[in-house]
Write a protein that holds these residues in place. Structure first.
Motif, mmCIF file in Angstrom:
data_model
loop_
_atom_site.group_PDB
_atom_site.id
_atom_site.type_symbol
_atom_site.label_atom_id
_atom_site.label_comp_id
_atom_site.label_asym_id
_atom_site.label_seq_id
_atom_site.Cartn_x
_atom_site.Cartn_y
_atom_site.Cartn_z
ATOM 1 N N GLY A 337 14.571 -12.605 3.617
ATOM 2 C CA GLY A 337 15.527 -13.345 3.909
ATOM 3 C C GLY A 337 15.927 -13.610 5.505
ATOM 4 N N THR A 340 21.811 -11.212 8.083
ATOM 5 C CA THR A 340 22.939 -12.003 8.183
ATOM 6 C C THR A 340 24.294 -11.116 8.748
ATOM 7 N N THR A 380 14.682 -14.864 10.712
ATOM 8 C CA THR A 380 14.019 -14.327 9.317
ATOM 9 C C THR A 380 13.354 -13.344 9.366
ATOM 10 N N GLY A 412 20.364 -11.733 3.876
ATOM 11 C CA GLY A 412 20.889 -12.796 2.775
ATOM 12 C C GLY A 412 20.064 -13.827 2.770
ATOM 13 N N ASP A 413 20.669 -15.134 2.611
ATOM 14 C CA ASP A 413 20.007 -16.424 2.538
ATOM 15 C C ASP A 413 20.169 -17.199 4.008
ATOM 16 N N SER A 414 21.392 -17.197 4.330
ATOM 17 C CA SER A 414 21.241 -17.691 5.803
ATOM 18 C C SER A 414 22.747 -17.378 6.609
#
Length: 426
Positions: A337, A340, A380, A412-414
């Motif tokens: 991921g 974050t 990432t 996390g995702d972004s």
């Protein structure tokens, strides 16, 4: 009337919310420095100031009373304008190391009187002392000679500058009065004004790893210091910068020197380069040097040449291998991921627990100890990749350092990268 009674009068005045008179301020700082006013009385006054505040005139008088307890340096006969930078302290904040030689390479003289680390924020002198042979203590004559020959010097502030501040700082530390904006501003500025620099740029940090957690407090501190400097004839500006996530990729001593050298070689993390250039432009602008772009001096190796001269002038070997810690432990990413969150305070405490910092003045520090993170917020990472590496000579410290990092990061995702420079205050 007894001196003790005078002290009580001053304490009561501030306790009850009154502005202190110039005479009261001059007297109490002088008498405290001489030992006539006792620590418990100054503690009471410091707490009253923390709770009641001081106005602009009081803070200016307090600052100048502290300056008058010591010597003042004078760089006016150097023939080159002097400009200094002060950071209110953060994690991974190695900016002074590439910044001083960079600004000197662009034609200003940089007398960077620095301190040692205490607690979770690292000290510039501790970092530089990881270079074999480098020494922090210079006489005033040595400092002036190096400013003349090299253009930059990072050294220990002599004990002669604002001795009242040294005494009061130690007292604030143990009485819960460090957070007073009036006392922080006068502490920093008494030393910087006494140092005699013609211009000063302040890097005032806000966020989890900073002294000021929120932006409004940081702004008030910056405004107070900028006014103090300018009122005293030192051209002063400030940048409000982010310290919610640590700077660069390392926190420690030799680890941060290594990273600084990478920046001087034209590489290094983008945030370090960005902040170094922002502060360099601010410093050069403050002394009227506008024809030189510091980015060029970084790219073409001039700043690196100045760094090597600067290190050699203080007995260091710029080409020597830097110390490395005997033991490392790596935290790998549990999932893939985007990073974050990386908490500056957690990282700072981990580095300190690994031996990079000290608990009390005079404690030794480990040159190789610290924390290295392999991705920054917004980057990432794949599951199983190294996320954070801990370095220490004393592996029994790993559990305490790992505990400090528990909950200090998340994947996390972004995530968007933090804005590094919030605003400029002049």
């Amino acid at each position: 009337m007894s001196h003790h009674h005078d002290a009580v009068t001053v304490i009561r005045a501030k306790r009850d919310g009154h502005a202190l008179t110039a005479g009261q301020i001059d007297w109490i700082i002088e008498a405290y420095t001489r030992g006539e006013v006792h620590d418990e009385q100054m503690s009471a006054l410091a707490m009253a100031i923390l709770l009641r505040g001081m106005d602009r005139a009081e803070i200016a008088r307090w600052t100048h009373a502290m300056i008058r307890t010591g010597e003042r340096m004078d760089f006016r006969h150097l023939g080159t304008p002097t400009v200094d930078k002060h950071s209110t302290g953060g994690v991974g904040d190695k900016i002074t190391l590439p910044l001083a030689p960079l600004v000197a390479a662009c034609g200003a003289a940089v007398p960077q009187l620095s301190g040692r680390g205490l607690g979770h924020t690292g000290g510039t002198l501790d970092k530089l002392e990881s270079i074999p042979g480098w020494r922090a203590a210079l006489s005033n004559d040595e400092m002036l000679a190096q400013l003349h020959d090299v253009g930059a010097v990072i050294c220990a502030a002599g004990s002669g500058l604002a001795p009242a501040d040294k005494k009061l700082y130690a007292l604030r530390d143990v009485t819960g009065t460090v957070e007073s904006i009036a006392l922080i501003a006068s502490s920093i500025m008494s030393k910087k004004i006494a140092e005699g620099t013609s211009a000063l740029v302040l890097d005032v940090k806000a966020g989890a790893g900073a002294f000021m957690k929120n932006l409004d407090d940081a702004r008030e501190l910056a405004r107070t210091m900028v006014d103090l400097g300018n009122d005293s004839g030192v051209r002063t500006t400030a940048l409000l910068t982010d310290m919610s996530t640590p700077l660069g990729l390392t926190a420690g001593n030799a680890l941060e020197v290594r990273e600084s050298v990478e920046v001087l070689q034209g590489g290094g993390p983008a945030d370090i380069i960005e902040l170094t250039l922002a502060l360099a432009r601010e410093m050069l602008d403050a002394v009227g040097i506008t024809s030189v772009d510091p980015a060029d001096a970084l790219a073409d190796g001039r700043a690196m040449d100045t760094w090597k001269q600067m290190v050699r002038a203080q007995g260091g070997d710029p080409d020597a291998e830097l110390p490395t810690a005997r033991a490392t432990e790596t935290i790998t990413a549990p999932e893939s991921g985007v990073l974050t969150h990386l908490d500056a305070m957690g990282v700072g405490i981990a580095a300190w627990r690994l031996g990079a910092g000290r608990q009390k003045l005079g404690d030794p520090v480990q040159a190789g100890a610290g924390v290295q993170w392999h991705v920054q917020v917004g980057d990432t990472i794949n599951a199983g990749q190294p996320l954070i590496t801990l370095h220490t000579d004393t592996p029994e410290r790993f559990p305490a350092a790992l505990a400090a990092l528990d909950g200090a990061w998340s994947i996390g995702d972004s995530a968007s990268r933090q804005v590094l420079v919030h605003e400029r205050i002049a």
